[in-house]
Design an enzyme around this catalytic site. Structure first.
Site, mmCIF file in Angstrom:
data_model
loop_
_atom_site.group_PDB
_atom_site.id
_atom_site.type_symbol
_atom_site.label_atom_id
_atom_site.label_comp_id
_atom_site.label_asym_id
_atom_site.label_seq_id
_atom_site.Cartn_x
_atom_site.Cartn_y
_atom_site.Cartn_z
ATOM 1 N N ASP A 221 -7.881 -3.946 -0.773
ATOM 2 C CA ASP A 221 -8.408 -4.068 -2.137
ATOM 3 C C ASP A 221 -8.393 -5.517 -2.610
ATOM 4 O O ASP A 221 -9.294 -5.952 -3.338
ATOM 5 C CB ASP A 221 -7.590 -3.207 -3.102
ATOM 6 C CG ASP A 221 -7.645 -1.731 -2.750
ATOM 7 O OD1 ASP A 221 -8.765 -1.229 -2.551
ATOM 8 O OD2 ASP A 221 -6.590 -1.092 -2.645
ATOM 9 N N HIS B 178 0.856 -1.192 0.000
ATOM 10 C CA HIS B 178 0.000 0.000 0.000
ATOM 11 C C HIS B 178 0.885 1.233 0.000
ATOM 12 O O HIS B 178 1.919 1.270 0.679
ATOM 13 C CB HIS B 178 -0.908 0.010 1.241
ATOM 14 C CG HIS B 178 -2.056 0.965 1.142
ATOM 15 N ND1 HIS B 178 -1.917 2.315 1.387
ATOM 16 C CD2 HIS B 178 -3.357 0.773 0.807
ATOM 17 C CE1 HIS B 178 -3.095 2.908 1.228
ATOM 18 N NE2 HIS B 178 -3.979 2.006 0.873
#
Length: 431
Positions: free
Chosen positions: A367, A310
């Site tokens: 995600d 991330h």
């Protein structure tokens, strides 16, 4: 601002300038440079992407990417995902405190009372082709709400502000579900006021014309958690867009619409869609996860492993730890037989065990798991980002409300001009 006695010094051409330091409640420090241009006779800073620039002070969300910490109004995301439901978290983000039982019941009742969408909105939907992307439809319908609710919100009136908030929270799930049903060729559904906020949304999405909707607690809980995890994330691209559009004193609906468009980009809200597209590509190639893990480690290979690591969380994504359990529960409950999801589980296992990924902290992020959940529920990839928008809605509202109540000035970034200097105009015959 919480100014400190400490200052930062800037020296330009032998001349020193002092700027105060500001301290946040979580011991974050910032240099207050709002007087920089004035005192230096026109010098500004340049910070592409605003990676080192604080655009505002905010009391809504605290994020520490190095430590993997995410808190809404001081409450740990782990506690909220485990102990609260989405509407409680929405109330917390927007109004600053967790609601009492009576406040929550009133909030839900008031939202349901505002959920009716004008019948003429259906005419707008009819104007879209079935091939229209749901995010484009959702953005357009949200902006169109202004036409059906033309009066501006008096931000100094708590009642008007509250009613506007309930209005968008009531209508937005309807518009999101309708965007999906338009794409799927299903008749539009208004849901059932006897159901909870998330359960009712699922009914509006999935109820078939000839069948009954059956609530599934595992699915409702998983979606509830997903929406909570996506509800706010500090000053990201879409949230900053909502604030800067709202800073012109644009209304709530049009500011939210702008946030939807910002979220649409593949570098922001489209990440979970990219995960599924990657998994589909691996499947078409034969499904060899080890081959693609090797490609991901090869710096000369253009392949990128989507849904791992991330840009903000340098250690781990705290949201991923929470939603992994829900993803496992949904897959077990539904008994989904899907080779694409099998590939996803294989990638997850290898990434968690492969020292290359462990050393670089390239763990599966939120995600990755949200894409798995949405696919297992039969939600098409083009609906992933609208689902993200539904979760992010309370954060956008909270940020817009905070910005307006603080009476922040209109956003107006500076630039460093790198174009041509003065040129004499030449008539067309001499060019």
């Amino acid at each position: 601002m919480n100014y400190m006695s400490r200052t930062a010094s800037l020296e330009i051409d032998g001349k020193k300038y002092e700027f105060p330091l500001v301290k946040g409640t979580e011991n974050e420090y910032a240099i207050d440079i709002k007087t920089l241009r004035g005192v230096t006779n026109g010098i500004t800073t340049i910070d592409p992407g605003y990676k080192n620039t604080g655009s505002c002070e905010s009391a809504i969300t605290f994020l520490n990417g190095e430590e993997g910490v995410l808190r809404y109004r001081g409450y740990a995301i782990e506690d909220l995902a485990e102990k609260a439901d989405f509407l409680e978290v929405a109330y917390l983000l927007i109004f600053g405190e967790l609601p009492t039982k009576e406040e929550l019941e009133k909030f839900h009742t008031d939202i349901k009372a505002q959920s009716h969408v004008d019948e003429d909105v259906k005419k707008i939907i009819d104007g879209f082709p079935k091939s229209a992307h749901p995010m484009g439809v959702l953005s357009s319908l949200t902006s169109a709400l202004v036409a059906f609710n033309p009066s501006s919100v008096n931000v100094d009136s708590e009642e008007e502000m509250y009613n506007a908030i309930c209005r968008i929270l009531g209508k937005f799930p309807v518009l999101t579900a309708w965007a999906y049903r338009k794409r799927a060729g299903l008749p539009l559904d208004y849901g059932d006021d006897s159901l909870g906020y998330v359960d009712n949304f699922l009914k509006m999405m999935f109820k078939k014309p000839s069948g009954e909707y059956t609530s599934n607690k595992v699915i409702v809980d998983a979606l509830d958690k997903l929406l909570i995890l996506h509800a706010d994330h500090e000053q990201n691209c879409s949230t900053s867009t909502v604030r800067i559009v709202g800073s012109s004193q644009a209304g709530l609906f049009v500011s939210i619409s702008a946030g939807i468009n910002a979220l649409w980009g593949p570098l922001h809200g489209g990440a979970n869609q990219a995960v599924i597209e990657m998994l589909e590509a691996i499947k078409e190639d034969g499904g060899d996860t080890k081959k693609f893990m090797a490609k991901a480690k090869d710096k000369s290979d253009p392949f990128r492993l989507m849904g791992f690591g991330h840009r903000v969380y340098k250690n781990f994504d705290p949201r991923a730890k929470i939603i992994k359990k829900s993803a496992d529960a949904v897959l077990e409950d539904l008994g989904v037989d899907d080779p694409v999801l099998d590939i996803a589980k294989g990638l997850e296992k290898e990434a968690l065990e492969d020292q290359y990924f462990v050393d670089r902290r390239l763990y599966p992020n939120v995600d990755f798991y949200s894409g798995i959940i949405y696919r297992s529920l039969g939600i098409p990839v083009e609906m992933f980002t609208p689902m993200f928008a539904l979760g992010r809605l309370p954060g956008w509202i909270a940020q817009w409300r905070e910005m307006r109540l603080r009476k922040e000035p209109i956003g107006r970034p500076r630039q460093v001009y790198i174009g041509e200097t003065y040129r004499e105009f030449k008539p067309i015959g001499k060019r």
